[in-house]
Enzyme design. Structure first.
Site, PDB file in Angstrom:
ATOM      1  N   ASP A 100     -49.505 -15.252  -5.561  1.00 58.20           N
ATOM      2  CA  ASP A 100     -48.683 -15.299  -4.299  1.00 58.20           C
ATOM      3  C   ASP A 100     -48.755 -16.723  -4.028  1.00 58.20           C
ATOM      4  O   ASP A 100     -49.530 -17.597  -4.256  1.00 58.20           O
ATOM      5  CB  ASP A 100     -49.613 -14.483  -3.375  1.00 58.20           C
ATOM      6  CG  ASP A 100     -48.802 -13.954  -2.188  1.00 58.20           C
ATOM      7  OD1 ASP A 100     -47.624 -14.695  -1.724  1.00 58.20           O
ATOM      8  OD2 ASP A 100     -49.093 -12.914  -1.362  1.00 58.20           O
ATOM      9  N   TRP A 101     -47.918 -16.967  -2.790  1.00 55.29           N
ATOM     10  CA  TRP A 101     -47.611 -18.546  -2.445  1.00 55.29           C
ATOM     11  C   TRP A 101     -48.929 -19.354  -1.937  1.00 55.29           C
ATOM     12  O   TRP A 101     -49.403 -18.694  -0.755  1.00 55.29           O
ATOM     13  CB  TRP A 101     -46.386 -18.701  -1.513  1.00 55.29           C
ATOM     14  CG  TRP A 101     -45.333 -18.975  -1.981  1.00 55.29           C
ATOM     15  CD1 TRP A 101     -44.337 -19.945  -1.837  1.00 55.29           C
ATOM     16  CD2 TRP A 101     -44.676 -18.096  -3.210  1.00 55.29           C
ATOM     17  NE1 TRP A 101     -43.258 -19.728  -2.595  1.00 55.29           N
ATOM     18  CE2 TRP A 101     -43.541 -18.932  -3.474  1.00 55.29           C
ATOM     19  CE3 TRP A 101     -45.035 -17.230  -4.067  1.00 55.29           C
ATOM     20  CZ2 TRP A 101     -42.585 -18.700  -4.590  1.00 55.29           C
ATOM     21  CZ3 TRP A 101     -44.209 -16.766  -5.098  1.00 55.29           C
ATOM     22  CH2 TRP A 101     -43.121 -17.434  -5.376  1.00 55.29           C
TER      23      TRP A 101
END
Length: 815
Positions: free
Chosen positions: A230-231
């Site tokens: 995930d970012w």
């Protein structure tokens, strides 16, 4: 065996390490000399949120126009995999038209608590339903040659402290509840990518959790696709590589590339492990590069019409006393509520779509030929009652034949980044509905939102339509249902509890400063309410229609079977009403007697069937071993305990129409079955809302982590956030400054700003800034937060700001 050994042989160590890091926020790195272009990934999942190439402003809303479909909380209520496949196809077409290779979705985390701020982006509290719906969605998107990203893997069931919180989950609950939907989609639909979550799972960050990413995902489930962070979810990149995390997003601006190279060179990371990661990245680029060729067009008008149909088949009629709905043609109605003209149609955060066009209910009702009067009733931006608006609404209602109130959670009540504090609607809306229903006995409420709310006024209204978050065409779908053009067929994909204090995790959500204990184990949603015999407002699987259905003739093709066999369950459904309509038949399985604790009912099959008035059909559904099995931690596998099982067919988990029993014989009868009747007896009656530590530890198999409120003497590091420093001199001041700034923002911005500013780890600020914030600046921030020569820290911060100012423009462009 590596898939692209020939390409790996041509790559230098530096190129391999660089490929493991994104090029910027949305693109993978390219190696043009080897025919590997930089492919683009982009947010979804109920539309495409592609950053507009000519828009350099930072923010969720700055994306190209796209059709906003209903969110997952709504589409799941359709219980229709075929419909989700169609939606996936449309999104695949959109991605092709915008040269996007991977759509970042769907999200299939379980709805553990109704307070989770991101529940609108998830399908259900039930892993079987979520898995079936998500499988169809993924297959639809990928049928167009566009990849998906199954997220957030795993145990990410809250927004509070999502970057750092440790989800403490017992192995059985992990397998039966929190991993089961992922497993189904992985095995059946084979998503191109899986996105690992921010949080820690049982002590280890998901981005470097070998048990999760390698042992379960790859070795056990046979996944051969790519794992992307995930970012900003990466904690320690060189630990993540051998654990199975292929790609870090967004770019760390070369910081972690250098660390990977150094680790290979000093022998702490094997190049063999690095090659495995790069091989998966090369495979994704090759699969994704084809949609960069040629011209593709997505017809937005056609997709808008599809979005309306999907919404109309997903909305749930919860109450319809005296058959007040559908409205008579040309009826005179008074519409109250700002949401009638300014709809709440999607969530907030990374999934925020720049909608192609937005319908509103007032216009759509006028288009249907109704005689409509409109009054505002309340302000979406204010939680307090406006006396003038209230007076106007009550006066209009007093003279009205029929009143339709549009209400729901506003944009600042639920969003990515923070959780709700209560299940209540804004007070201005609750008071409005009470006041209006006191002067008019023909009140219909259309309720928008991405999660259940308390409904104190339910007894005073005639009808309640749960519209969810219906997407850009949702208002048209509401008009279709109110007018009778569409017969409602949606059913709840999650339980509507009476209040938050009724939920099984009420004392363990969102946890303490460092961890959250899933003490309720397998008893989430209806599994809890049914087993504990707790009343709810509306049960799982519930929904009304304008017609009626009759169930009959249940047949099981076996009365006794081995668990390796398939059980065919057949029954008949007849539309005994006067209108055509669709019914969702649900099959639940119950173990009559078991050594290990089990839920009273578990959904194991369902079918949505359309029937003309008077029509009857036979439905046949199949149950396999997993339909009867529990996860046995003693053998680390699924196991069926020999015994009798009840097969229940119904219109909801409570409304059971037909039952029968079957005896299932275990093909592994001699294995050790976990027995907690002495060590954790309350689990057998689902008395889990107040379960004590000792019983939870008996099920967990070890002691729970010591709750940590990070003390003033603790030395903070890059994994800590500003909130962790609130016990220190400078940390207290900085936290106070954040609170002061948020107090001058609107409530929507304030909640997101405060959560992001306080709870984002320092390392994320570095890794997600694309070089604007470097590690020297981060060390300066830590010196200030730790009260360790804060003056020196300020100088380090200032020096870093001057040295990286040139990268700021680059950062803005990459977002």
């Amino acid at each position: 065996m590596l898939k692209h050994q020939d390409i790996l042989n041509e790559l230098t160590l530096e190129e391999k390490a660089a490929l493991c890091d994104g090029a910027n926020f949305w693109y993978l790195k390219s190696v043009e000399r080897l025919g590997l272009p930089g492919i683009m990934v982009s947010d979804g999942p109920h539309g495409l949120r592609k950053q507009a190439p000519d828009n350099q402003n930072v923010g969720f809303a700055n994306s190209v126009p796209a059709v906003c479909f209903p969110t997952a909380c709504t589409t799941a209520c359709s219980w229709d995999p075929d419909l989700l496949y169609e939606m996936g196809e449309a999104l695949g077409d959109t991605c092709l038209s915008e040269k996007v290779s991977v759509l970042l979705g769907p999200g299939i985390n379980m709805k553990r608590s109704p307070l989770c701020g991101r529940n609108f982006e998830y399908f259900s509290e039930d892993p079987y339903l979520a898995g079936e719906i998500a499988t169809a969605f993924v297959e639809g998107v990928q049928s167009k040659g566009v990849g998906t990203s199954l997220k957030h893997f795993a145990g990410n069931n809250q927004e509070t402290r999502r970057f750092t919180v440790d989800s403490v989950i017992d192995e059985r609950a992990l397998r039966e509840i929190y991993l089961a939907a992922f497993e189904k989609v992985i095995k059946k639909a084979k998503p191109w990518t899986v996105m690992c979550a921010y949080n820690r799972l049982n002590g280890t960050y998901c981005s470097e959790n070998k048990y999760l990413l390698n042992d379960i995902l790859r070795d056990e489930w046979g996944y051969d696709g790519l794992v992307v962070s995930d970012w900003g979810a990466v904690n320690n990149r060189t630990d993540g590589v051998p654990a199975g995390n292929d790609l870090e997003m967004p770019s760390s601006a070369g910081i972690n590339t250098k660390k990977i190279i150094a680790a290979v060179e000093d022998g702490s990371l094997s190049e063999e492990d690095l090659d495995k990661r790069v091989d998966n990245i090369v495979e994704l680029i090759i699969k994704g590069r084809d949609n960069l060729k040629g011209y593709h067009r997505a017809d937005k008008d056609e997709q808008h019409a599809l979005a309306r149909r999907i919404a109309s088949e997903s909305m749930v009629l919860l109450k319809n006393d005296d058959s007040i709905l559908p409205l008579k043609s040309g009826a005179k109605i008074t519409v109250i509520g700002e949401m009638a003209v300014s709809p709440r149609y999607q969530g907030n955060g990374s999934s925020l779509i720049n909608a192609f066009k937005i319908d509103n209910a007032l216009d759509c009702l006028l288009d249907e030929g109704f005689d409509v009067k409109y009054v505002k009733g309340y302000s979406k931006k204010k939680d307090v009652v406006d006396p003038a608006l209230m007076h106007e609404a009550v006066s209009a209602a007093n003279d009205a034949e029929t009143v339709i109130i549009f209400a729901g959670l506003t944009e600042d009540y639920e969003a990515e980044g923070y959780d709700r504090k209560t299940m209540n609607l804004p007070r201005s809306q609750n008071e409005l509905i009470k006041a209006v229903s006191a002067v008019n006995d023909k009140v219909i409420v259309v309720l928008a939102g991405g999660a259940p709310v308390t409904i104190p006024w339910l007894g005073g209204v005639k009808a309640l339509l749960h519209s969810g978050l219906g997407g850009e065409a949702g208002a048209g779908a509401v008009a279709d249902i109110l007018s009778g053009k569409v017969n409602p067929s949606g059913k709840l994909a999650e339980t509507y509890p009476i209040c938050n204090n009724c939920t099984p995790c009420r004392r363990n959500f969102p946890g303490n400063r460092t961890s959250v204990e899933y003490r309720e184990s397998i008893f989430i949603g209806y599994r809890y309410y049914e087993t504990a015999k707790k009343k709810v407002r509306f049960p799982f699987g519930y929904g009304l229609s304008y017609t009626e259905f009759e169930y009959s003739d249940l047949k099981l093709d076996k009365k006794e079977m081995d668990d390796s066999e398939i059980l065919a369950v057949s029954f008949r459904i007849k539309n005994v009403g006067e209108k055509d309509g669709a019914e969702i038949a649900q099959v639940y399985v119950s173990d009559k007697e078991s050594t290990v604790f089990r839920p009273a009912k578990e959904l194991k099959a369902f079918k949505k069937v359309f029937l003309k008035a008077g029509e009857e059909k036979e439905i046949t559904l199949e149950l396999d071993k997993r339909s009867f099995a529990y996860y046995n931690i003693n053998i680390a596998d699924w196991h069926v305990e020999t015994g009798e099982f009840i097969i229940s067919v119904g219109a909801s988990v409570e409304d059971i129409k037909l039952t029968d029993t079957v005896k299932v014989n275990s093909t592994a009868p001699d294995v050790s079955i976990p027995d907690y009747r002495q060590t954790a007896p309350d689990y057998y009656s689902a008395k889990v809302a107040d379960i004590d530590k000792e019983q939870f530890e008996a099920v967990l198999g070890h002691e729970v982590p010591t709750p940590n409120s990070i003390g003033k003497d603790a030395t903070l590091d890059l994994s800590n956030c500003i909130e962790d420093a609130d016990g220190k001199k400078w940390g207290r001041r900085i936290n106070g400054a954040i609170d002061f700034m948020s107090s001058h923002m609107n409530s929507e911005a304030a909640a997101l700003y405060t959560a992001s500013a306080k709870q984002m780890p320092i390392k994320n600020i570095v890794y997600m800034s694309n070089g604007v914030v470097n590690e020297e600046m981060a060390e300066g921030i830590l010196k200030i937060l730790n009260d360790d020569k804060p003056g020196k820290g300020a100088k380090m911060l200032a020096k870093g700001m001057f040295s990286t100012v040139k990268n700021a423009a680059k950062f803005l462009k990459s977002i």
